[in-house]
Design a protein around this motif. Sequence first.
Motif, PDB file in Angstrom:
ATOM      1  N   THR A 106     -14.852  22.244 -14.404  1.00 47.97           N
ATOM      2  CA  THR A 106     -15.125  22.714 -12.875  1.00 47.97           C
ATOM      3  C   THR A 106     -14.396  21.568 -12.516  1.00 47.97           C
ATOM      4  OG1 THR A 106     -17.198  21.794 -14.277  1.00 47.97           O
ATOM      5  CG2 THR A 106     -16.464  23.687 -13.807  1.00 47.97           C
ATOM      6  N   TYR A 107     -13.799  20.522 -12.866  1.00 47.78           N
ATOM      7  CA  TYR A 107     -13.728  19.057 -12.719  1.00 47.78           C
ATOM      8  C   TYR A 107     -12.703  19.560 -10.623  1.00 47.78           C
ATOM      9  CZ  TYR A 107     -11.666  14.727 -10.283  1.00 47.78           C
ATOM     10  OH  TYR A 107     -11.689  13.305  -9.323  1.00 47.78           O
ATOM     11  N   ARG A 108     -12.812  19.600  -9.294  1.00 46.06           N
ATOM     12  CA  ARG A 108     -11.985  19.951  -8.569  1.00 46.06           C
ATOM     13  C   ARG A 108     -11.633  18.656  -8.014  1.00 46.06           C
ATOM     14  NH1 ARG A 108     -11.674  23.026 -10.970  1.00 46.06           N
ATOM     15  NH2 ARG A 108     -12.008  25.609 -10.878  1.00 46.06           N
ATOM     16  N   ARG A 109     -10.717  17.649  -7.635  1.00 44.68           N
ATOM     17  CA  ARG A 109     -10.978  16.913  -6.113  1.00 44.68           C
ATOM     18  C   ARG A 109     -11.274  17.216  -4.902  1.00 44.68           C
ATOM     19  NH1 ARG A 109      -6.810  13.137  -6.431  1.00 44.68           N
ATOM     20  NH2 ARG A 109      -7.800  12.411  -4.749  1.00 44.68           N
ATOM     21  N   ILE A 110     -12.439  16.895  -4.266  1.00 40.51           N
ATOM     22  CA  ILE A 110     -12.317  17.042  -2.857  1.00 40.51           C
ATOM     23  C   ILE A 110     -11.135  16.590  -1.873  1.00 40.51           C
ATOM     24  CG2 ILE A 110     -14.490  16.671  -0.534  1.00 40.51           C
ATOM     25  CD1 ILE A 110     -16.035  16.150  -2.864  1.00 40.51           C
ATOM     26  N   PRO A 111     -10.955  17.792  -0.847  1.00 42.84           N
ATOM     27  CA  PRO A 111     -10.149  16.928   0.670  1.00 42.84           C
ATOM     28  C   PRO A 111     -10.987  16.064   1.359  1.00 42.84           C
ATOM     29  CG  PRO A 111     -10.323  19.057   0.852  1.00 42.84           C
ATOM     30  CD  PRO A 111     -11.533  18.829  -0.315  1.00 42.84           C
ATOM     31  N   CYS A 112      -9.489  15.756   2.057  1.00 37.85           N
ATOM     32  CA  CYS A 112      -9.425  14.803   2.956  1.00 37.85           C
ATOM     33  C   CYS A 112     -10.869  14.942   4.190  1.00 37.85           C
ATOM     34  CB  CYS A 112      -8.506  13.833   3.595  1.00 37.85           C
ATOM     35  SG  CYS A 112      -7.201  12.702   2.183  1.00 37.85           S
ATOM     36  N   SER A 113     -10.414  16.035   4.493  1.00 39.18           N
ATOM     37  CA  SER A 113     -10.821  16.909   5.449  1.00 39.18           C
ATOM     38  C   SER A 113     -12.050  17.358   5.222  1.00 39.18           C
ATOM     39  CB  SER A 113      -9.731  18.203   6.017  1.00 39.18           C
ATOM     40  OG  SER A 113      -9.604  19.330   4.333  1.00 39.18           O
ATOM     41  N   SER A 114     -12.563  17.592   4.101  1.00 42.56           N
ATOM     42  CA  SER A 114     -13.988  17.793   3.889  1.00 42.56           C
ATOM     43  C   SER A 114     -15.493  16.711   4.757  1.00 42.56           C
ATOM     44  CB  SER A 114     -14.155  17.557   2.015  1.00 42.56           C
ATOM     45  OG  SER A 114     -14.739  16.461   2.446  1.00 42.56           O
ATOM     46  N   THR A 115     -16.225  17.443   4.362  1.00 36.58           N
ATOM     47  CA  THR A 115     -17.323  17.014   5.272  1.00 36.58           C
ATOM     48  C   THR A 115     -17.857  15.925   4.331  1.00 36.58           C
ATOM     49  OG1 THR A 115     -18.625  18.828   3.881  1.00 36.58           O
ATOM     50  CG2 THR A 115     -18.272  18.599   6.689  1.00 36.58           C
ATOM     51  N   GLN A 116     -17.938  16.430   2.845  1.00 32.86           N
ATOM     52  CA  GLN A 116     -18.200  15.054   2.184  1.00 32.86           C
ATOM     53  C   GLN A 116     -17.436  13.965   2.496  1.00 32.86           C
ATOM     54  OE1 GLN A 116     -17.594  18.226   1.374  1.00 32.86           O
ATOM     55  NE2 GLN A 116     -18.402  18.860  -0.978  1.00 32.86           N
ATOM     56  N   CYS A 117     -15.889  14.159   2.151  1.00 28.02           N
ATOM     57  CA  CYS A 117     -15.074  12.711   2.963  1.00 28.02           C
ATOM     58  C   CYS A 117     -15.665  11.898   4.439  1.00 28.02           C
ATOM     59  CB  CYS A 117     -14.089  12.958   2.879  1.00 28.02           C
ATOM     60  SG  CYS A 117     -12.878  11.918   2.411  1.00 28.02           S
ATOM     61  N   ARG A 118     -15.548  12.446   5.006  1.00 22.81           N
ATOM     62  CA  ARG A 118     -15.931  12.281   6.252  1.00 22.81           C
ATOM     63  C   ARG A 118     -17.553  11.140   6.114  1.00 22.81           C
ATOM     64  NH1 ARG A 118     -13.318  17.264   8.463  1.00 22.81           N
ATOM     65  NH2 ARG A 118     -16.497  18.267   8.513  1.00 22.81           N
ATOM     66  N   ALA A 119     -18.168  12.431   5.172  1.00 28.08           N
ATOM     67  CA  ALA A 119     -20.091  11.352   4.843  1.00 28.08           C
ATOM     68  C   ALA A 119     -20.015   9.965   4.040  1.00 28.08           C
ATOM     69  CB  ALA A 119     -21.086  12.222   3.968  1.00 28.08           C
ATOM     70  N   LEU A 120     -18.423   9.726   3.552  1.00 26.62           N
ATOM     71  CA  LEU A 120     -18.388   8.719   2.972  1.00 26.62           C
ATOM     72  C   LEU A 120     -18.638   7.228   4.784  1.00 26.62           C
ATOM     73  CD1 LEU A 120     -15.904   8.645   0.343  1.00 26.62           C
ATOM     74  CD2 LEU A 120     -18.389   8.274  -0.375  1.00 26.62           C
ATOM     75  N   ARG A 121     -18.876   6.001   3.757  1.00 27.08           N
ATOM     76  CA  ARG A 121     -19.324   5.286   4.954  1.00 27.08           C
ATOM     77  C   ARG A 121     -18.140   4.483   4.759  1.00 27.08           C
ATOM     78  NH1 ARG A 121     -23.308  -0.244   4.763  1.00 27.08           N
ATOM     79  NH2 ARG A 121     -22.103  -1.359   6.344  1.00 27.08           N
ATOM     80  N   TYR A 122     -17.036   4.446   3.314  1.00 22.99           N
ATOM     81  CA  TYR A 122     -15.557   3.583   3.407  1.00 22.99           C
ATOM     82  C   TYR A 122     -14.812   5.389   3.107  1.00 22.99           C
ATOM     83  CZ  TYR A 122     -17.962  -0.875   4.018  1.00 22.99           C
ATOM     84  OH  TYR A 122     -18.497  -1.313   4.556  1.00 22.99           O
ATOM     85  N   PRO A 123     -14.767   5.751   3.927  1.00 21.18           N
ATOM     86  CA  PRO A 123     -13.840   7.127   3.089  1.00 21.18           C
ATOM     87  C   PRO A 123     -11.942   6.531   3.075  1.00 21.18           C
ATOM     88  CG  PRO A 123     -14.509   7.869   5.071  1.00 21.18           C
ATOM     89  CD  PRO A 123     -14.745   6.423   4.942  1.00 21.18           C
TER      90      PRO A 123
END
Length: 460
Positions: free
Chosen positions: A148-165
Amino acid sequence: MATPKTSLHLVVVLLLLSVSVSNAGHHRPRTLHVPVFPRDAVFPPPPVSTKRNGLLRQRLAADAARYASLVDDTAAASGHDRRLHSPVYTGIPFETGEYFASVGVGTPSTEALLVIDTGSDLVWLQCSPCRRCYAQTGRVFDPRRSATYRRIPCSSTQCRALRYPGCDVGVTGGCEYVIAYGDGSSSTGDLATDRLAFANDTCVHNVTLGCGRDNEGLFDSAAGLLGVGRGRMSISTQVAPAYGRVFEYCLGDRTTAASRTSYLVFGRAADQLPHAAAFTALLTNPRRPSLYYVDMNGFSVGGERVTGFSNASLRLDAATGRGGVVVDSGTAISRFARDAYAALRDAFDARAAAAGMRKLEREYSVFDSCYDLRGRPAASAPPIVLHFAGGADMALPPENYFLPIDGGRQQRRRTAYHCLGFEAADNGLSVIGNVQQQGFRVVFDVEKERIGFAPNGCAV
């Protein structure tokens, strides 16, 4: 990366909607329950020896580093069971002051001991293969073995939510996270989603988490951190669509196996508090939005209000973001602004002297108010109460503030001294640590903007 305010709401919604919950009975429980145990209950500490004070100094040094990470701005980073649970352990065998939650990660699950951290948001753990990993207890999580492990792409909303993506420039194009704490600890790795399994056979799918490939610092023995702060990436926020923005814990006595009733729970069952519970307002610091601030307005010792310090010492200045009092699971010893601490200590010493207690001339580690009880019970110490806005009081049992210290050998017998278990804070931020929280049911109710304290809360 700065995100427009309107986009932040979209980030939160998309992030939360991606999380789903299931359990073996196909009925979603109304709460998620994480059992919590003191570290000594699971990992017995070494026998008492003359090195005890050395271990104490190490633990207090680690606690000072933890406090530094809070102060430093770079630290931001139906008839069925109705709760989401996880076991909790204390860090005494590992010579730290944290508490650990036991959570299953991946499919099939790998058990991970994660530090319960109300002072940060991201859930992360060490991953194999690892460029640099510290020694942890148990097997390091290998995402290659999780279906069930999945990498999150750079274009995702989760990635943009990081302080230091960051972004992997390789074939995967996956999102990378970097999290650094004020004490010099850090974790860097892949941002991903996977399944978390809790103690009541409930699984939370698609949880955003960090898979740490390069980790260092003060996390020895733990697999990583379970961030339960107020931010968008915390586990408490991610499970909010199913369980509401409320969680509670009870941190048991770290020195006794009787603390197996400790727990961490996500869900509205936190409303089911005894009449003895006291709530106070949850404050927000715009500059440190992930932390849980309370409006604390003083102390009592021996039934009398402590005077001799400025009330502004404990007050949050929302304009500058300085000061205030934070309830924190990761700091062991409570710290108060220096003038407030000095007033509390002096009031305690005066009451103790009137009761005939013998104060020691020397200090022990960070503690400057220590006593040789000479056969007196620790329960004879002057009682201390913490006062909060709205009339909420937290009456501390003696074992939460009058701490035993090994005094070494005198005349062929080992002496046990006791010290007032608080410290002075010179950096403006006051913290209520987990030693003072032991045995209390502490409710973090973000929906109703309040925090509650109920004594004898582990027996639920």
